[in-house]
Design a protein around this motif. Sequence first.
Motif, PDB file in Angstrom:
ATOM      1  N   ILE A  55       0.852  -1.008   0.083  1.00  0.00           N
ATOM      2  CA  ILE A  55       0.085  -0.043  -0.176  1.00  0.00           C
ATOM      3  C   ILE A  55       0.733   1.210  -0.037  1.00  0.00           C
ATOM      4  O   ILE A  55       0.534   2.362  -0.509  1.00  0.00           O
ATOM      5  CB  ILE A  55      -0.986   0.042   1.207  1.00  0.00           C
ATOM      6  CG1 ILE A  55      -2.099  -1.241   1.140  1.00  0.00           C
ATOM      7  CG2 ILE A  55      -2.000   1.152   1.000  1.00  0.00           C
ATOM      8  CD1 ILE A  55      -2.920  -1.270   2.527  1.00  0.00           C
ATOM      9  N   ASP A  56       1.939   1.150   0.812  1.00  0.00           N
ATOM     10  CA  ASP A  56       2.750   2.393   0.972  1.00  0.00           C
ATOM     11  C   ASP A  56       3.544   2.521  -0.550  1.00  0.00           C
ATOM     12  O   ASP A  56       3.666   3.762  -0.951  1.00  0.00           O
ATOM     13  CB  ASP A  56       3.785   2.213   2.096  1.00  0.00           C
ATOM     14  CG  ASP A  56       3.182   2.250   3.243  1.00  0.00           C
ATOM     15  OD1 ASP A  56       2.134   2.799   3.245  1.00  0.00           O
ATOM     16  OD2 ASP A  56       3.726   1.877   4.324  1.00  0.00           O
ATOM     17  N   GLU A  57       3.794   1.435  -1.127  1.00  0.00           N
ATOM     18  CA  GLU A  57       4.526   1.553  -2.305  1.00  0.00           C
ATOM     19  C   GLU A  57       3.775   2.190  -3.531  1.00  0.00           C
ATOM     20  O   GLU A  57       4.084   2.906  -4.323  1.00  0.00           O
ATOM     21  CB  GLU A  57       5.181   0.141  -2.863  1.00  0.00           C
ATOM     22  CG  GLU A  57       5.597   0.080  -4.211  1.00  0.00           C
ATOM     23  CD  GLU A  57       5.906  -1.272  -4.731  1.00  0.00           C
ATOM     24  OE1 GLU A  57       5.621  -1.701  -5.718  1.00  0.00           O
ATOM     25  OE2 GLU A  57       6.407  -2.086  -3.788  1.00  0.00           O
ATOM     26  N   ILE A  58       2.439   1.597  -3.415  1.00  0.00           N
ATOM     27  CA  ILE A  58       1.452   2.294  -4.375  1.00  0.00           C
ATOM     28  C   ILE A  58       1.213   3.884  -4.297  1.00  0.00           C
ATOM     29  O   ILE A  58       1.034   4.227  -5.371  1.00  0.00           O
ATOM     30  CB  ILE A  58       0.196   1.689  -4.313  1.00  0.00           C
ATOM     31  CG1 ILE A  58       0.198  -0.128  -4.890  1.00  0.00           C
ATOM     32  CG2 ILE A  58      -0.889   2.046  -5.246  1.00  0.00           C
ATOM     33  CD1 ILE A  58      -1.092  -0.690  -4.795  1.00  0.00           C
ATOM     34  N   SER A  59       1.194   4.334  -2.941  1.00  0.00           N
ATOM     35  CA  SER A  59       0.989   5.587  -2.789  1.00  0.00           C
ATOM     36  C   SER A  59       2.055   6.321  -3.050  1.00  0.00           C
ATOM     37  O   SER A  59       1.807   7.606  -3.545  1.00  0.00           O
ATOM     38  CB  SER A  59       0.681   5.764  -1.107  1.00  0.00           C
ATOM     39  OG  SER A  59      -0.734   4.789  -0.725  1.00  0.00           O
ATOM     40  N   GLY A  60       3.300   5.927  -3.001  1.00  0.00           N
ATOM     41  CA  GLY A  60       4.428   6.638  -3.184  1.00  0.00           C
ATOM     42  C   GLY A  60       5.050   6.408  -4.690  1.00  0.00           C
ATOM     43  O   GLY A  60       6.150   7.037  -4.898  1.00  0.00           O
ATOM     44  N   THR A  85      10.051   2.779 -13.852  1.00  0.00           N
ATOM     45  CA  THR A  85       9.368   2.433 -12.890  1.00  0.00           C
ATOM     46  C   THR A  85       9.837   3.048 -11.560  1.00  0.00           C
ATOM     47  O   THR A  85      10.663   3.912 -11.480  1.00  0.00           O
ATOM     48  CB  THR A  85       9.521   0.920 -12.750  1.00  0.00           C
ATOM     49  OG1 THR A  85      11.033   0.732 -12.626  1.00  0.00           O
ATOM     50  CG2 THR A  85       9.182   0.287 -14.300  1.00  0.00           C
ATOM     51  N   ASN A  86       9.027   2.570 -10.412  1.00  0.00           N
ATOM     52  CA  ASN A  86       9.267   2.997  -9.150  1.00  0.00           C
ATOM     53  C   ASN A  86      10.429   2.042  -8.333  1.00  0.00           C
ATOM     54  O   ASN A  86      10.294   1.958  -7.174  1.00  0.00           O
ATOM     55  CB  ASN A  86       8.392   3.076  -8.272  1.00  0.00           C
ATOM     56  CG  ASN A  86       7.113   1.803  -8.247  1.00  0.00           C
ATOM     57  OD1 ASN A  86       7.159   1.120  -9.283  1.00  0.00           O
ATOM     58  ND2 ASN A  86       6.568   1.595  -7.214  1.00  0.00           N
ATOM     59  N   GLN A  87      10.914   1.134  -9.261  1.00  0.00           N
ATOM     60  CA  GLN A  87      11.919   0.024  -8.835  1.00  0.00           C
ATOM     61  C   GLN A  87      13.156   0.604  -8.915  1.00  0.00           C
ATOM     62  O   GLN A  87      13.612   1.420  -9.673  1.00  0.00           O
ATOM     63  CB  GLN A  87      11.510  -1.240  -9.009  1.00  0.00           C
ATOM     64  CG  GLN A  87      10.342  -1.618  -8.692  1.00  0.00           C
ATOM     65  CD  GLN A  87      10.254  -1.957  -7.187  1.00  0.00           C
ATOM     66  OE1 GLN A  87      11.174  -2.253  -6.558  1.00  0.00           O
ATOM     67  NE2 GLN A  87       9.116  -2.084  -6.447  1.00  0.00           N
ATOM     68  N   VAL A  88      14.355  -0.183  -8.496  1.00  0.00           N
ATOM     69  CA  VAL A  88      15.717  -0.095  -8.840  1.00  0.00           C
ATOM     70  C   VAL A  88      16.206  -1.404  -9.725  1.00  0.00           C
ATOM     71  O   VAL A  88      15.822  -2.453  -9.295  1.00  0.00           O
ATOM     72  CB  VAL A  88      16.437  -0.033  -7.576  1.00  0.00           C
ATOM     73  CG1 VAL A  88      17.983  -0.002  -7.897  1.00  0.00           C
ATOM     74  CG2 VAL A  88      16.147   1.175  -6.762  1.00  0.00           C
ATOM     75  N   PRO A  89      16.642  -1.156 -11.118  1.00  0.00           N
ATOM     76  CA  PRO A  89      16.701   0.223 -11.693  1.00  0.00           C
ATOM     77  C   PRO A  89      15.648   0.749 -12.172  1.00  0.00           C
ATOM     78  O   PRO A  89      14.665   0.312 -12.448  1.00  0.00           O
ATOM     79  CB  PRO A  89      17.811   0.006 -12.785  1.00  0.00           C
ATOM     80  CG  PRO A  89      17.289  -1.306 -13.153  1.00  0.00           C
ATOM     81  CD  PRO A  89      16.878  -2.181 -11.729  1.00  0.00           C
ATOM     82  N   ALA A  90      15.607   2.411 -12.065  1.00  0.00           N
ATOM     83  CA  ALA A  90      14.344   2.992 -12.297  1.00  0.00           C
ATOM     84  C   ALA A  90      14.002   2.930 -13.999  1.00  0.00           C
ATOM     85  O   ALA A  90      12.877   3.020 -14.240  1.00  0.00           O
ATOM     86  CB  ALA A  90      14.294   4.438 -11.875  1.00  0.00           C
ATOM     87  N   VAL A  91      15.098   3.008 -14.722  1.00  0.00           N
ATOM     88  CA  VAL A  91      14.966   3.089 -16.144  1.00  0.00           C
ATOM     89  C   VAL A  91      15.471   1.873 -16.729  1.00  0.00           C
ATOM     90  O   VAL A  91      16.503   1.444 -16.563  1.00  0.00           O
ATOM     91  CB  VAL A  91      15.746   4.417 -16.718  1.00  0.00           C
ATOM     92  CG1 VAL A  91      15.483   4.331 -18.058  1.00  0.00           C
ATOM     93  CG2 VAL A  91      15.343   5.753 -15.937  1.00  0.00           C
TER      94      VAL A  91
END
Length: 463
Positions: free
Chosen positions: A228-233, A436-442
């Motif tokens: 939930i925190d991941e989706i919000s941010g 994306t919102n993960q690493v790596p972002a691009v």
Amino acid sequence: MAPSGAPLTPGFGTFQRILSTEPIDSSVTYLVSLFKRRQIKGSKRCAVATTLLLLRTVELTKQADSERLIQRVTEVGKKLMNAAPHEPSVGNIVRRVLGIIREEDEDDAAAGGDGGSAESDAGLDPPTPIERTHLSHQFAATSASSTASPSPQRGMSSRPPLLSSHTGAPGGARPVTSMFSIISHPTMRASGVESPIQGSGNVTPRMSVSGTLSNLRQEVIKGIKEIIDEISGSDDEIASAALEQIHPHETIFTYSSSVTVQRFLLRAASKRKFTVIHAEAYPNNYHKTHALLTGGQDGTEDDDMLPNESFSKPLTAAGISVVLVPDSAIFAVMSRATKVILDTHAVLANGSLFAAAGSKAVIKAARFHRVPVVVLAATHKLSPTYPYDPHSLIEYGDPGKVVPLQDGELHSGLDVGVRNPLYDYVEAGDVDLFVTNQVPAVVSTGYLYRVVREQYHDEDLQL
């Protein structure tokens, strides 16, 4: 006498109230009805609603061992997925919650079978008490035979002892146990059954601890709250890569209204000066597009929105030069753009995606003019499914927005009915980069499948 308060329109707000007061079965039925009636729609809303329902499901599940939790979450998830076939984010959240349960179960099993020995530090599974007894007897017998027998005479053939090093020098090397003896006695750990002897040693059986089930439940609840925190941010995490993708004096082309794209551009505008060409996305999204640019209200949305779903401020207030163009001018102005930035509804495992209707025309024009295309996609939009029948996933909206129902003569002259698709299917390979919102972002399109597979377990790919 007028009522004291207007009744709540069925939507996300009423779902939260039902979820906190009604039994879990009633909440599941209510959310299924909201999905079917399209009273909750959009990737982010559906993902948050699904996560909240699964969180409540885990909290209220009795005898919450791993098998029971997986069974219950799968049962609820299938109902939600059948109710919202055009929202892949629902199935994505269900798979991620199942992955959390499996990971916690594996961690508990590994912690229960780890005695803290040197074998575990070296990357090997520690031997069971049966193996320890067998190894000790074999080592004692080998040592006794080596000391009791006389040294071999010169010229007599003698089998050299096993080497404890890779130098190849047999002199001074003490016999060691072969790996074949370790695997000669199969353990019961692989099948998940603990033996009585195994339970009497240092290894404590997992089911003998009274707090194991509650600990598993708490860890799963903690993991779901992290989703939930991941989706919000997610929008803020994606916007952190804006300065790397947008350079000074660029001309950015975008399409439709999107909070994710808006925050991405606003983050870049804090340190960059650039121009934005914005297509209006008629007929489904042009009201929200004008509201995004001017800061006014479009009058079509209700107040039942997520806290971080509203527009922060218009792009023009941030000092961005914005040019609004009709959809018919997309191909003409694309030659002036240096980069295309789009939002997406869902991204599939092979790199294809579903985006707002009209996005395919934008991407095709960008490919013709050799303009790079960047798509912003949060992890809850990354689906492990493949587009075997992509047209079945396209949702259709009100045809009256394309041709008003008042134009009866125009309707009667058409051979087929008027259709208003809400999304376009874009083939894999037409997008250059995904943010994306993960690493790596691009990541590139060719590497996207690795990012998608890291989010889910193989057992949950086909629900």
